[in-house]
Structure formats: structure tokens, C-alpha cells
Design a protein around this motif. Sequence first.
Motif, PDB file in Angstrom:
ATOM      1  N   PRO A   1       2.289 109.209  32.247  1.00 39.50           N
ATOM      2  CA  PRO A   1       3.065 109.272  30.993  1.00 39.50           C
ATOM      3  C   PRO A   1       4.033 108.102  30.836  1.00 39.50           C
ATOM      4  CG  PRO A   1       3.030 111.403  32.114  1.00 39.50           C
ATOM      5  CD  PRO A   1       2.456 110.411  33.075  1.00 39.50           C
ATOM      6  N   LYS A   2       4.430 107.458  31.937  1.00 44.90           N
ATOM      7  CA  LYS A   2       5.349 106.323  31.850  1.00 44.90           C
ATOM      8  C   LYS A   2       4.675 105.090  31.253  1.00 44.90           C
ATOM      9  CE  LYS A   2       8.115 107.782  35.834  1.00 44.90           C
ATOM     10  NZ  LYS A   2       8.619 107.389  37.173  1.00 44.90           N
ATOM     11  N   SER A   3       3.406 104.917  31.547  1.00 45.79           N
ATOM     12  CA  SER A   3       2.684 103.745  31.048  1.00 45.79           C
ATOM     13  C   SER A   3       1.209 104.089  30.951  1.00 45.79           C
ATOM     14  CB  SER A   3       2.904 102.545  31.980  1.00 45.79           C
ATOM     15  OG  SER A   3       2.220 101.411  31.508  1.00 45.79           O
ATOM     16  N   ARG A   4       0.854 104.892  29.933  1.00 40.28           N
ATOM     17  CA  ARG A   4      -0.521 105.328  29.747  1.00 40.28           C
ATOM     18  C   ARG A   4      -1.328 104.230  29.059  1.00 40.28           C
ATOM     19  NH1 ARG A   4       0.555 109.794  27.380  1.00 40.28           N
ATOM     20  NH2 ARG A   4       0.428 111.208  29.140  1.00 40.28           N
TER      21      ARG A   4
ATOM     22  N   ALA B   1      -0.994 101.507  20.414  1.00 40.80           N
ATOM     23  CA  ALA B   1       0.187 100.856  19.845  1.00 40.80           C
ATOM     24  C   ALA B   1      -0.121  99.415  19.447  1.00 40.80           C
ATOM     25  CB  ALA B   1       1.342 100.902  20.841  1.00 40.80           C
ATOM     26  N   ALA B   2      -0.897  98.710  20.275  1.00 46.11           N
ATOM     27  CA  ALA B   2      -1.244  97.320  19.956  1.00 46.11           C
ATOM     28  C   ALA B   2      -2.167  97.242  18.741  1.00 46.11           C
ATOM     29  CB  ALA B   2      -1.895  96.656  21.168  1.00 46.11           C
ATOM     30  N   VAL B   3      -3.085  98.193  18.608  1.00 46.50           N
ATOM     31  CA  VAL B   3      -3.987  98.201  17.454  1.00 46.50           C
ATOM     32  C   VAL B   3      -3.227  98.505  16.173  1.00 46.50           C
ATOM     33  CG1 VAL B   3      -5.941  99.394  16.410  1.00 46.50           C
ATOM     34  CG2 VAL B   3      -6.033  98.753  18.809  1.00 46.50           C
ATOM     35  N   MET B   4      -2.344  99.488  16.209  1.00 45.15           N
ATOM     36  CA  MET B   4      -1.595  99.856  15.014  1.00 45.15           C
ATOM     37  C   MET B   4      -0.607  98.774  14.600  1.00 45.15           C
ATOM     38  SD  MET B   4      -3.089 102.618  14.378  1.00 45.15           S
ATOM     39  CE  MET B   4      -2.141 103.075  12.937  1.00 45.15           C
TER      40      MET B   4
ATOM     41  N   TYR C   1       1.982 117.325   3.878  1.00 47.97           N
ATOM     42  CA  TYR C   1       1.357 116.632   4.990  1.00 47.97           C
ATOM     43  C   TYR C   1       2.442 115.987   5.849  1.00 47.97           C
ATOM     44  CZ  TYR C   1      -3.352 117.166   3.096  1.00 47.97           C
ATOM     45  OH  TYR C   1      -4.543 117.689   2.644  1.00 47.97           O
ATOM     46  N   GLU C   2       2.343 116.201   7.129  1.00 50.73           N
ATOM     47  CA  GLU C   2       3.260 115.591   8.089  1.00 50.73           C
ATOM     48  C   GLU C   2       2.468 114.736   9.070  1.00 50.73           C
ATOM     49  OE1 GLU C   2       5.622 118.475  10.044  1.00 50.73           O
ATOM     50  OE2 GLU C   2       6.748 119.059   8.236  1.00 50.73           O
ATOM     51  N   SER C   3       3.060 113.633   9.440  1.00 53.49           N
ATOM     52  CA  SER C   3       2.396 112.736  10.389  1.00 53.49           C
ATOM     53  C   SER C   3       2.274 113.411  11.745  1.00 53.49           C
ATOM     54  CB  SER C   3       3.175 111.429  10.520  1.00 53.49           C
ATOM     55  OG  SER C   3       4.495 111.684  10.988  1.00 53.49           O
ATOM     56  N   ARG C   4       1.112 113.263  12.340  1.00 53.01           N
ATOM     57  CA  ARG C   4       0.846 113.862  13.635  1.00 53.01           C
ATOM     58  C   ARG C   4       1.063 112.820  14.727  1.00 53.01           C
ATOM     59  NH1 ARG C   4      -5.078 116.098  14.484  1.00 53.01           N
ATOM     60  NH2 ARG C   4      -4.323 117.561  12.897  1.00 53.01           N
ATOM     61  N   SER C   5       1.888 113.177  15.686  1.00 54.06           N
ATOM     62  CA  SER C   5       2.146 112.254  16.791  1.00 54.06           C
ATOM     63  C   SER C   5       0.923 112.195  17.698  1.00 54.06           C
ATOM     64  CB  SER C   5       3.372 112.712  17.588  1.00 54.06           C
ATOM     65  OG  SER C   5       3.182 114.022  18.094  1.00 54.06           O
ATOM     66  N   PHE C   6       0.508 110.983  18.015  1.00 58.26           N
ATOM     67  CA  PHE C   6      -0.683 110.799  18.840  1.00 58.26           C
ATOM     68  C   PHE C   6      -0.366 111.111  20.294  1.00 58.26           C
ATOM     69  CE2 PHE C   6      -3.018 107.914  21.682  1.00 58.26           C
ATOM     70  CZ  PHE C   6      -4.285 108.419  21.502  1.00 58.26           C
ATOM     71  N   SER C   7      -1.263 111.815  20.946  1.00 55.70           N
ATOM     72  CA  SER C   7      -1.143 112.135  22.367  1.00 55.70           C
ATOM     73  C   SER C   7      -2.397 111.664  23.074  1.00 55.70           C
ATOM     74  CB  SER C   7      -0.954 113.650  22.566  1.00 55.70           C
ATOM     75  OG  SER C   7      -0.917 113.960  23.945  1.00 55.70           O
TER      76      SER C   7
ATOM     77  N   ALA D   1      -7.508  99.627  10.995  1.00 52.50           N
ATOM     78  CA  ALA D   1      -6.488 100.323  11.789  1.00 52.50           C
ATOM     79  C   ALA D   1      -6.228 101.729  11.277  1.00 52.50           C
ATOM     80  CB  ALA D   1      -5.194  99.509  11.803  1.00 52.50           C
ATOM     81  N   ASP D   2      -6.358 101.950   9.959  1.00 53.54           N
ATOM     82  CA  ASP D   2      -6.102 103.285   9.427  1.00 53.54           C
ATOM     83  C   ASP D   2      -7.204 104.281   9.789  1.00 53.54           C
ATOM     84  OD1 ASP D   2      -8.012 102.049   7.935  1.00 53.54           O
ATOM     85  OD2 ASP D   2      -7.197 102.626   5.986  1.00 53.54           O
ATOM     86  N   GLN D   3      -8.365 103.780  10.223  1.00 50.76           N
ATOM     87  CA  GLN D   3      -9.442 104.674  10.646  1.00 50.76           C
ATOM     88  C   GLN D   3      -9.454 104.923  12.153  1.00 50.76           C
ATOM     89  OE1 GLN D   3     -13.266 103.424   9.178  1.00 50.76           O
ATOM     90  NE2 GLN D   3     -12.524 103.038   7.099  1.00 50.76           N
ATOM     91  N   VAL D   4      -8.616 104.209  12.876  1.00 55.18           N
ATOM     92  CA  VAL D   4      -8.583 104.395  14.330  1.00 55.18           C
ATOM     93  C   VAL D   4      -8.064 105.779  14.676  1.00 55.18           C
ATOM     94  CG1 VAL D   4      -7.509 103.593  16.462  1.00 55.18           C
ATOM     95  CG2 VAL D   4      -8.397 101.937  14.818  1.00 55.18           C
ATOM     96  N   MET D   5      -6.972 106.207  14.049  1.00 51.30           N
ATOM     97  CA  MET D   5      -6.401 107.512  14.343  1.00 51.30           C
ATOM     98  C   MET D   5      -7.321 108.634  13.896  1.00 51.30           C
ATOM     99  SD  MET D   5      -3.777 106.747  15.966  1.00 51.30           S
ATOM    100  CE  MET D   5      -3.260 108.443  16.156  1.00 51.30           C
ATOM    101  N   ALA D   6      -8.176 108.383  12.877  1.00 55.04           N
ATOM    102  CA  ALA D   6      -9.115 109.406  12.423  1.00 55.04           C
ATOM    103  C   ALA D   6     -10.128 109.726  13.509  1.00 55.04           C
ATOM    104  CB  ALA D   6      -9.816 108.955  11.145  1.00 55.04           C
ATOM    105  N   ARG D   7     -10.410 108.774  14.398  1.00 57.44           N
ATOM    106  CA  ARG D   7     -11.340 109.043  15.498  1.00 57.44           C
ATOM    107  C   ARG D   7     -10.761 110.044  16.496  1.00 57.44           C
ATOM    108  NH1 ARG D   7     -15.643 105.385  15.523  1.00 57.44           N
ATOM    109  NH2 ARG D   7     -15.826 104.624  13.378  1.00 57.44           N
ATOM    110  N   PHE D   8      -9.451 110.189  16.509  1.00 58.22           N
ATOM    111  CA  PHE D   8      -8.797 111.124  17.423  1.00 58.22           C
ATOM    112  C   PHE D   8      -8.333 112.397  16.732  1.00 58.22           C
ATOM    113  CE2 PHE D   8      -8.264 106.897  19.178  1.00 58.22           C
ATOM    114  CZ  PHE D   8      -8.658 107.069  20.487  1.00 58.22           C
ATOM    115  N   GLY D   9      -8.861 112.675  15.544  1.00 55.84           N
ATOM    116  CA  GLY D   9      -8.525 113.916  14.863  1.00 55.84           C
ATOM    117  C   GLY D   9      -7.626 113.747  13.671  1.00 55.84           C
ATOM    118  N   GLY D  10      -7.384 112.531  13.218  1.00 62.55           N
ATOM    119  CA  GLY D  10      -6.559 112.321  12.037  1.00 62.55           C
ATOM    120  C   GLY D  10      -5.129 111.992  12.395  1.00 62.55           C
ATOM    121  N   ASP D  11      -4.449 111.320  11.474  1.00 60.51           N
ATOM    122  CA  ASP D  11      -3.070 110.924  11.697  1.00 60.51           C
ATOM    123  C   ASP D  11      -2.074 111.785  10.932  1.00 60.51           C
ATOM    124  OD1 ASP D  11      -3.831 110.152   9.241  1.00 60.51           O
ATOM    125  OD2 ASP D  11      -3.078 108.100   9.354  1.00 60.51           O
TER     126      ASP D  11
END
Length: 344
Positions: free
Chosen positions: A86-89, A96-99, A154-160, A126-136
Motif C-alpha cells: 500500500p505504500k508504493s503499489r 496516476a501517471a496515465v491519468m 453520481y459520485e466519483s469512485r476512488s480507484f483501488s 485516459a477517460d476509458q482507462v478507469m472504465a476497464r476497472f469498473g468505471g470512475d
Amino acid sequence: MKKIIFSLVAVSCSLASFAQQENLSNSTKPIHAEEPPVDGYVAKSDIENRKVIPYAAIRQTDIAYSKRVWREIDLREKMNKAFASPKSRLIDIIIAAVMNGELTAYDPTPTENDPNGDSFKNILPADQVMARFGGDSVLVEEFNENNEVISSRYESRSFSGENVIKFRIKEDWIFDKQRSIFEPRIVGIAPLIVPQIPGADMGSSVTASSGEGQSANFDPFDPFAVQPEQRSQEVAQQDVPVATPTFDTGFVPSVDPTPAFWIYFPEARHILVNKEVVNRNNDATGLSYDDVFIKRMFASYIVKESNPEDLRIKDLLSDGVERLYESERIKKALMDYEQDLWSY
């Protein structure tokens, strides 16, 4: 002369004490600094100021042997735990670099100009990258005391990145006859995700429950199984309640992890070289993610090697243990090629 020397020593000591006061951890009196204090007694700046060390140049005429392999890194293995810290995943660094526009994500979908989807031909926005993980974003609804929807937003979903447990690496093993070196060079990295298929959890087995509370299972794909219609006719002649078939949802098809997107590794090196890797045994490692990949400090297994039929290991072998044996055989073949080049 002695007075001059004494005055110089006094001035140097005062300058040294003034320089130490910049770090609050070394100060001897309370100081109200405008900037946040250093988290520790030494500010780690060696990783942040590092630059990428380029590969040695290779001419096409100097390549005597080349082999492309695809391998997967499982973060659940003990040697790969640092990738999921979790410190450096690693996945958090890449996302983060893609966004932020520092890295380019490439679409892994096979197309006419890219049959395998890993040749870095089609850019994934870049806006479709988060959609691959279930949407932003996620829909949040508000209810009243009667359990009725009164508003929604609609609320922004924090990526995990905890759900990403595997990475796929595409690399080339090259023998440079000019330098007499046989070395691997990573071409691309892709995080693997399990696609969510609607209706994939529906089962195909059927359970027939009789009126007396008894149940009987039968396979609808078995040509020799007694079908419900035939069973109902036989039971009707014996004046027994007809069995009613119900569907069982216990069957779940297995879906293999697929790449969410591809990252060009030579481009990603400029990001990974400034990201420190967490070590279990020593906090002062001095290793970046670029060092980990270049020094091959990870555990992996091969899933495919270049071949005329473009087949994967899983296309040839169905048993998981046999696939691991084949992976080790390919690794040993690469090492044996280098050893067979030399004679003593």
C-alpha cells in the motif's frame, strides 16, 4: 594570525549551526517553519533525482539470436509482495501517471492492424482507462421513509488497486554478438483484470424436486439422461406427483484474466525510476521499480513464447501443473542456449 584563524573557525561553526536549523529534526530550539517538517532525520532525495540509464545500443546485424516470451507476475507470491504494498503499489503508480498524461495507455483489443492487441498500435484514451476497472463514478440514490427514491447523483469512485493481482510482461531475449551478451529487454507491461460478463453466473444444471420433498439431478447435455418429460409420463402411470425441474445456479464458468491496457516499458522507465520499492527487511533499500525490472528481482512464469502457430501454453496443455513444467522448460532452454555458446 591566531586571532584571524580563531575568527574563521567561529564563523564556520556558526554557519554550520545555521545550516542544521533548516531540518527541524536536528534543531535545538523550537522553530516555526513555513514548510512541513521532514518525515525522519534524512530527506530522501536520491530516488527523486534519478535519471534513466539507457540501454546499450544494438544494431540489427549484431543480433545473432532473438526470442520473444510473455510471462506473468503473480503478486500473491512472496517475492512479489513489494509490487502490492500500500505504500508504493505498482498499479497505483501506473494509473496516476496515465491519468496525469505522463504515460500512454494502449488498447489491448485485437484489431486488423494489431491481431494480438499488444503491439502498441491503438491508443486507449485516459477517460476509458478507469472504465476497464469498473468505471470512475457510481450512482448514489437517496430514499425517504417510504423507501422511495427522491434524488440521485453520481459520485466519483476512488480507484483501488487491490483487485489487480497479476501483471503480464512482454520481453525479448537478445544475444548481441558484438558485446557477447545474452540479455532480456522488457517491451511492455499490462495489468490483468477479470472481465465481468453479465449472466456468467447462471448455471446450466437442473434439479427436479418431487412432491414428496425428494430431489433428483440430471444433466441436460447428457443424451442418455432421463429427461423431465419422459420421467413425468412414467410417473403419471404410477399415480405419483410429477417432478418439477428447477435450475441450479451452482455452475460458474471460469474467465481468464485479460490485459486492461498495455504500457510501453521504455516510456514507463522515466516514471518508475523515481518510485522507490518497499523492502520487508530494510527501509533504506535505494531501489526503484526500474531497478527491480532491470535486475530481474521478481518471480514469474512464462505463458507464451513466439511460435509459428501463435499458440499459448494453455492452448497446448490443459493441466495447470503441466503448464508450469512447460514454463520451466522454456526458461531452461533459454539458459542452455547461452551456455552452449561457450566452450572451455
